[in-house]
Write a protein that holds these residues in place. Structure first.
Motif, PDB file in Angstrom:
ATOM      1  N   ILE A  86      40.625  38.524  45.461  1.00 47.86           N
ATOM      2  CA  ILE A  86      41.038  38.090  44.166  1.00 47.86           C
ATOM      3  C   ILE A  86      40.013  39.333  43.488  1.00 47.86           C
ATOM      4  O   ILE A  86      40.546  39.770  42.389  1.00 47.86           O
ATOM      5  CB  ILE A  86      40.350  36.905  43.654  1.00 47.86           C
ATOM      6  CG1 ILE A  86      41.444  35.803  44.269  1.00 47.86           C
ATOM      7  CG2 ILE A  86      40.682  36.699  42.193  1.00 47.86           C
ATOM      8  CD1 ILE A  86      42.938  36.342  44.194  1.00 47.86           C
ATOM      9  N   GLY A  87      38.761  39.646  43.746  1.00 46.90           N
ATOM     10  CA  GLY A  87      38.052  40.679  43.247  1.00 46.90           C
ATOM     11  C   GLY A  87      38.711  41.899  43.265  1.00 46.90           C
ATOM     12  O   GLY A  87      38.781  42.727  42.360  1.00 46.90           O
ATOM     13  N   GLU A  88      39.322  42.398  44.253  1.00 50.38           N
ATOM     14  CA  GLU A  88      40.304  43.648  44.510  1.00 50.38           C
ATOM     15  C   GLU A  88      41.288  43.648  43.412  1.00 50.38           C
ATOM     16  O   GLU A  88      41.651  44.520  42.705  1.00 50.38           O
ATOM     17  CB  GLU A  88      40.730  43.698  45.831  1.00 50.38           C
ATOM     18  CG  GLU A  88      39.416  44.032  46.735  1.00 50.38           C
ATOM     19  CD  GLU A  88      38.860  45.316  46.755  1.00 50.38           C
ATOM     20  OE1 GLU A  88      39.355  46.184  45.880  1.00 50.38           O
ATOM     21  OE2 GLU A  88      37.839  45.738  47.487  1.00 50.38           O
ATOM     22  N   VAL A  89      42.137  42.473  43.439  1.00 45.37           N
ATOM     23  CA  VAL A  89      43.322  42.231  42.672  1.00 45.37           C
ATOM     24  C   VAL A  89      42.867  42.458  41.064  1.00 45.37           C
ATOM     25  O   VAL A  89      43.529  43.278  40.319  1.00 45.37           O
ATOM     26  CB  VAL A  89      43.958  41.221  42.858  1.00 45.37           C
ATOM     27  CG1 VAL A  89      45.284  41.018  41.902  1.00 45.37           C
ATOM     28  CG2 VAL A  89      44.694  41.264  44.303  1.00 45.37           C
ATOM     29  N   SER A  90      41.977  41.701  40.860  1.00 45.19           N
ATOM     30  CA  SER A  90      41.448  41.721  39.150  1.00 45.19           C
ATOM     31  C   SER A  90      40.971  42.973  38.750  1.00 45.19           C
ATOM     32  O   SER A  90      41.253  43.484  37.739  1.00 45.19           O
ATOM     33  CB  SER A  90      40.428  40.610  38.985  1.00 45.19           C
ATOM     34  OG  SER A  90      39.200  40.772  39.905  1.00 45.19           O
ATOM     35  N   LYS A  91      40.350  43.662  40.004  1.00 43.36           N
ATOM     36  CA  LYS A  91      39.933  45.198  39.434  1.00 43.36           C
ATOM     37  C   LYS A  91      41.013  45.968  39.214  1.00 43.36           C
ATOM     38  O   LYS A  91      40.939  46.901  38.378  1.00 43.36           O
ATOM     39  CB  LYS A  91      38.943  45.616  40.853  1.00 43.36           C
ATOM     40  CG  LYS A  91      38.301  47.098  40.499  1.00 43.36           C
ATOM     41  CD  LYS A  91      37.810  47.643  41.670  1.00 43.36           C
ATOM     42  CE  LYS A  91      39.007  48.418  42.282  1.00 43.36           C
ATOM     43  NZ  LYS A  91      38.236  49.376  43.267  1.00 43.36           N
ATOM     44  N   LEU A  92      42.007  45.983  40.095  1.00 45.29           N
ATOM     45  CA  LEU A  92      43.469  46.735  39.797  1.00 45.29           C
ATOM     46  C   LEU A  92      44.051  46.559  38.136  1.00 45.29           C
ATOM     47  O   LEU A  92      44.246  47.356  37.641  1.00 45.29           O
ATOM     48  CB  LEU A  92      44.393  46.379  40.793  1.00 45.29           C
ATOM     49  CG  LEU A  92      43.984  47.029  42.340  1.00 45.29           C
ATOM     50  CD1 LEU A  92      45.196  46.603  43.132  1.00 45.29           C
ATOM     51  CD2 LEU A  92      43.852  48.461  42.246  1.00 45.29           C
TER      52      LEU A  92
END
Length: 200
Positions: A86-92
């Protein structure tokens, strides 16, 4: 980890998106116990921002487990991986100049720190919102009956009962949902976004 890959930056940079959309990308990370009010606030915030014509998207703990994270369980290792993804997706999303609203229990300080650092390294905003309500209050709410099942031993590793919840030490926003309604919570977050230049 694959070694034969190269990150392709593309020709559109973050500032170009910001200039076109008239907003800065940011992740609003709602954390708190089950039934504290995270999803309710996240839905209301998303709707409010969209009605103000802001590019907004909500990532919800339950919904994400139907797709992206459907291969994960609820043991500690799976929870860590759930939050990492989720951290990676929200960063995108934030990189796309989106106001990204996430609603996850995310019980461990270390995991939330990883999500924050991902954003900070990319020069993207990250706002931790502690959606706080006493255990006695959330157990009384218990809309899904999860606390009752956890107390009966039917659910293992349930946050707040048989697994720990590490409260944020210094969140940007602290909302007590036993003292504040949904409208007040949304207003508090929107005021923060405006004051810090994420939206106008």
């Amino acid at each position: 980890m694959a070694t034969n890959i190269t990150f392709h930056a593309g020709s559109v940079d973050v500032q170009e998106r910001v200039d076109l959309l008239k907003q800065r990308g940011v992740t609003i990370w709602l954390t708190g116990l089950s039934a504290s009010g995270k999803s309710t606030i996240a839905c209301a915030l998303e709707q409010h921002l969209l009605h103000r014509h802001k590019f907004t998207y909500r990532l919800d703990g339950d919904n994400v487990r139907f797709g992206l994270n459907k291969d994960l369980g609820f043991d500690e290792k799976s929870r860590v991986e759930n939050i990492r993804r989720i951290g990676e997706v929200s960063k995108l999303f934030a990189d796309a100049a989106c106001v990204t609203v996430t609603a996850f229990i995310s019980p461990y300080i270390a995991d939330r720190k990883v999500a924050r650092e991902l954003h900070e390294k990319a020069n993207l905003g990250f706002i931790e919102v502690f959606v706080d309500a006493p255990l006695s209050v959330v157990e009384q709410r218990d809309p899904k009956g999860l606390y009752k099942k956890a107390r009966a031993g039917e659910i293992k590793d349930f946050t707040g009962v048989s697994a720990p919840y590490e409260a944020p030490e210094s969140p940007e926003i602290h909302i007590r949902t036993d003292e504040c309604d949904v409208t007040g919570a949304v207003q508090k977050i929107v005021e923060y976004l405006t004051q810090h230049g994420y939206i106008s």
